[in-house]
Write a protein that holds these residues in place. Structure first.
Motif, PDB file in Angstrom:
ATOM      1  N   ARG A 127      38.744 -39.734-121.258  1.00  0.00           N
ATOM      2  CA  ARG A 127      39.320 -39.016-120.452  1.00  0.00           C
ATOM      3  C   ARG A 127      38.336 -38.489-119.472  1.00  0.00           C
ATOM      4  N   GLY A 128      36.879 -38.621-119.860  1.00  0.00           N
ATOM      5  CA  GLY A 128      35.871 -38.095-119.065  1.00  0.00           C
ATOM      6  C   GLY A 128      35.774 -38.345-117.810  1.00  0.00           C
ATOM      7  N   PRO A 129      35.924 -39.865-117.367  1.00  0.00           N
ATOM      8  CA  PRO A 129      35.844 -40.250-115.846  1.00  0.00           C
ATOM      9  C   PRO A 129      37.009 -39.755-115.160  1.00  0.00           C
ATOM     10  N   ALA A 130      38.181 -39.640-115.758  1.00  0.00           N
ATOM     11  CA  ALA A 130      39.500 -39.210-115.233  1.00  0.00           C
ATOM     12  C   ALA A 130      39.250 -37.724-114.781  1.00  0.00           C
ATOM     13  N   LYS A 131      38.677 -36.814-115.547  1.00  0.00           N
ATOM     14  CA  LYS A 131      38.321 -35.490-115.084  1.00  0.00           C
ATOM     15  C   LYS A 131      37.409 -35.295-114.073  1.00  0.00           C
ATOM     16  N   ARG A 132      36.557 -36.231-114.137  1.00  0.00           N
ATOM     17  CA  ARG A 132      35.619 -36.106-112.808  1.00  0.00           C
ATOM     18  C   ARG A 132      36.318 -36.661-111.358  1.00  0.00           C
ATOM     19  N   LYS A 133      37.352 -37.350-111.607  1.00  0.00           N
ATOM     20  CA  LYS A 133      38.135 -37.848-110.307  1.00  0.00           C
ATOM     21  C   LYS A 133      38.818 -36.581-109.755  1.00  0.00           C
ATOM     22  N   LEU A 134      39.133 -35.576-110.571  1.00  0.00           N
ATOM     23  CA  LEU A 134      39.797 -34.293-110.156  1.00  0.00           C
ATOM     24  C   LEU A 134      39.143 -33.274-109.328  1.00  0.00           C
ATOM     25  N   ALA A 135      37.719 -33.543-109.166  1.00  0.00           N
ATOM     26  CA  ALA A 135      36.700 -32.704-108.261  1.00  0.00           C
ATOM     27  C   ALA A 135      37.312 -32.897-106.769  1.00  0.00           C
ATOM     28  N   GLU A 136      37.884 -31.853-106.580  1.00  0.00           N
ATOM     29  CA  GLU A 136      38.499 -31.772-105.100  1.00  0.00           C
ATOM     30  C   GLU A 136      37.066 -31.455-104.064  1.00  0.00           C
ATOM     31  N   GLU A 137      37.514 -31.781-102.716  1.00  0.00           N
ATOM     32  CA  GLU A 137      36.495 -31.567-101.719  1.00  0.00           C
ATOM     33  C   GLU A 137      36.886 -30.322-101.255  1.00  0.00           C
ATOM     34  N   PHE A 138      35.704 -29.147-101.374  1.00  0.00           N
ATOM     35  CA  PHE A 138      35.891 -28.030-100.812  1.00  0.00           C
ATOM     36  C   PHE A 138      36.165 -27.905 -99.288  1.00  0.00           C
ATOM     37  N   PRO A 139      36.485 -27.015 -98.606  1.00  0.00           N
ATOM     38  CA  PRO A 139      36.412 -26.886 -97.260  1.00  0.00           C
ATOM     39  C   PRO A 139      35.059 -26.441 -96.669  1.00  0.00           C
ATOM     40  N   PRO A 140      34.762 -26.612 -95.419  1.00  0.00           N
ATOM     41  CA  PRO A 140      33.280 -26.137 -95.219  1.00  0.00           C
ATOM     42  C   PRO A 140      33.546 -24.487 -94.801  1.00  0.00           C
ATOM     43  N   GLY A 141      32.695 -23.885 -95.208  1.00  0.00           N
ATOM     44  CA  GLY A 141      32.819 -22.329 -95.247  1.00  0.00           C
ATOM     45  C   GLY A 141      33.284 -21.638 -96.424  1.00  0.00           C
ATOM     46  N   GLU A 142      33.390 -22.455 -97.573  1.00  0.00           N
ATOM     47  CA  GLU A 142      33.587 -22.041 -98.861  1.00  0.00           C
ATOM     48  C   GLU A 142      32.299 -21.167 -99.434  1.00  0.00           C
ATOM     49  N   VAL A 143      32.460 -20.041-100.037  1.00  0.00           N
ATOM     50  CA  VAL A 143      31.295 -19.222-100.310  1.00  0.00           C
ATOM     51  C   VAL A 143      31.384 -19.405-101.962  1.00  0.00           C
ATOM     52  N   LEU A 144      30.267 -19.785-102.550  1.00  0.00           N
ATOM     53  CA  LEU A 144      30.123 -19.648-103.962  1.00  0.00           C
ATOM     54  C   LEU A 144      28.996 -18.686-104.113  1.00  0.00           C
ATOM     55  N   THR A 145      29.196 -17.881-105.356  1.00  0.00           N
ATOM     56  CA  THR A 145      28.232 -16.795-105.929  1.00  0.00           C
ATOM     57  C   THR A 145      27.416 -17.166-107.079  1.00  0.00           C
ATOM     58  N   ASP A 146      26.337 -17.276-107.203  1.00  0.00           N
ATOM     59  CA  ASP A 146      25.598 -17.628-108.294  1.00  0.00           C
ATOM     60  C   ASP A 146      25.419 -16.576-109.403  1.00  0.00           C
TER      61      ASP A 146
END
Length: 423
Positions: free
Chosen positions: A12-31
């Motif tokens: 299932r590992g590779p399948a989970k990695r395929k679920l990574a969706e592309e975020f739209p430009p401007g998405e804000v991440l907080t560390d």
């Protein structure tokens, strides 16, 4: 039964990695330090997820000149998590800056860690890490240059990598996967090179306690097969000498174009045995790599020095630098900090230095074919030089066909020479 229970998880590992969706430009991440970062367009993809252009959060759009990149992967994946351990312990900007200052270095090719954290979107959690942005990798440069780097460039790269390895070794880690595709040029300065991808980085000396030598058949041949160390082939955890051995293989390949075992990379035991033979007979290995050109003596000395290292030994980095610097001197070059990746061409000597041709007028076709290292000959002597060596009429007739008059070719048929060859 336990192995069977684990197998579905691995599948299932590779399948989970395929679920990574592309975020739209401007998405804000907080560390984790509560600092906000804004994403731009994605510029790459790996097994872990996506790489985005990024900048510190502001009202401005993240454009093509962004200073940073952010790696993003689903939080259930593992590659980025493993890499994060190294960056958080050894690649913080203040640590790198302090090291450079203490050694009066202009730069150190270790990517800086700027932050990391978790981000949630659409009910899914993602792990991210903020890093410096880089340019092209050396594998692309290597292929563009016909799979040869000039000797000066190879020795300069070796010196930069010794700096990098000494730093990460001092901070309890080894890289274990040095290769051209993991060496990136700086986005801002194409003469600076950085070692990236610490997914296989190993903490060989946690809290100052060295790991013991232990062979593990389950770990045999870890790393990139053509470059990985003999220790790795035996299933031994990587150590400092492992990194230096890998570096040496890379440098030899960059100089000669191909390692002797590259024709059987699908057979790791063959590759291991070939490396063992090369270590047992380093002069013979060098002759095999450089059969028709001068062998770079510094590489033989470099390999011999590494061969003497024990599994837990601390390498003499300055002594290794001296070997490479002596190589630059013997090549009539110096470490000027400039990386010129031009492929050796007509007019290039073995060190990659070009001798400029001083041409006052255009050359005839025959004269161009006689140029040696960019300098034209004064007279056309091709027919006269080759004629005495000819033993067959057909050879002479081909040479004479370059003359403007067909009658001359008939008059100069070397019948007397035929008598000499039969007598």
């Amino acid at each position: 039964m336990p192995p069977k229970a684990k197998a579905p998880g691995k599948a299932r590992g590779p399948a989970k990695r395929k679920l990574a969706e592309e975020f739209p430009p401007g998405e804000v991440l907080t560390d984790t330090a509560k600092k906000s970062w804004k994403l731009g367009s994605p510029i790459g993809q790996g097994g872990f997820g996506l790489i985005y252009l990024a900048n510190e959060n502001s009202a401005n759009v993240v454009d093509a000149e962004a200073r940073y990149v952010i790696k993003v992967e689903p939080s259930d994946n593992g590659p980025l998590f493993s890499e994060l351990k190294f960056y958080m312990r050894a690649a913080k900007p203040d640590l790198i800056q302090s090291w450079m200052k203490s050694r009066k270095m202009k730069y150190l090719g270790v990517p800086k860690y700027w932050g990391s954290g978790l981000h949630e979107r659409g009910g899914k959690k993602y792990r991210f890490m903020v890093m410096d942005r880089f340019g092209t990798d050396l594998q692309k440069k290597f292929e563009e240059c016909g799979k040869r780097f000039p000797r000066k460039v190879v020795l300069q790269l070796g010196l930069r990598l010794l700096d990098i390895l000494e730093y990460i070794h001092e901070h309890e880690y080894v890289h274990a996967d040095i290769k051209a595709s993991n060496l990136l040029l700086s986005h801002e300065d194409p003469h600076q090179v950085y070692l990236v991808d610490y997914g296989l980085a190993y903490r060989y000396c946690p809290e100052g306690v060295l790991k013991e030598y232990k062979e593990d058949p389950k770990r045999c041949h870890d790393g990139t097969i053509e470059f990985t160390s003999i220790d790795a082939h035996k299933g031994v955890a990587p150590c400092r000498r492992s990194d230096l051995e890998i570096l040496a293989y890379c440098m030899v390949q960059w100089l000669c174009g191909r390692l002797p075992w590259e024709d059987k990379l699908q057979d790791p035991v063959y590759v291991r045995d070939a490396k063992l033979r090369s270590q047992a007979d380093i002069p013979g290995f060098m002759s095999e790599c450089f059969p028709s050109q001068d062998k770079p003596g510094e590489m033989e000395k470099f390999l011999e020095k590494i061969k003497l290292l024990g599994y837990t030994d601390n390498p003499e980095y300055d002594a290794l630098r001296s070997i490479l610097q002596a190589g630059l001197k013997s090549a009539g070059a110096k470490d000027d900090g400039k990386l010129v990746f031009a492929a050796p061409a007509n007019g290039a000597n073995g060190d990659g230095k070009l001798r400029a041709a001083k041409r006052k007028k255009p050359l005839e076709k025959e004269e161009r074919s006689e140029e040696v290292e960019g300098s034209p000959v004064k007279k056309r002597r091709v027919p006269k030089k080759k004629a005495p060596k000819a033993t067959k009429v057909v050879t002479v007739s081909v040479d004479m066909s370059t003359q403007t008059s067909p009658d001359v070719a008939q008059v100069k048929k070397p019948r007397t020479r035929i008598k000499k060859t039969t007598g």
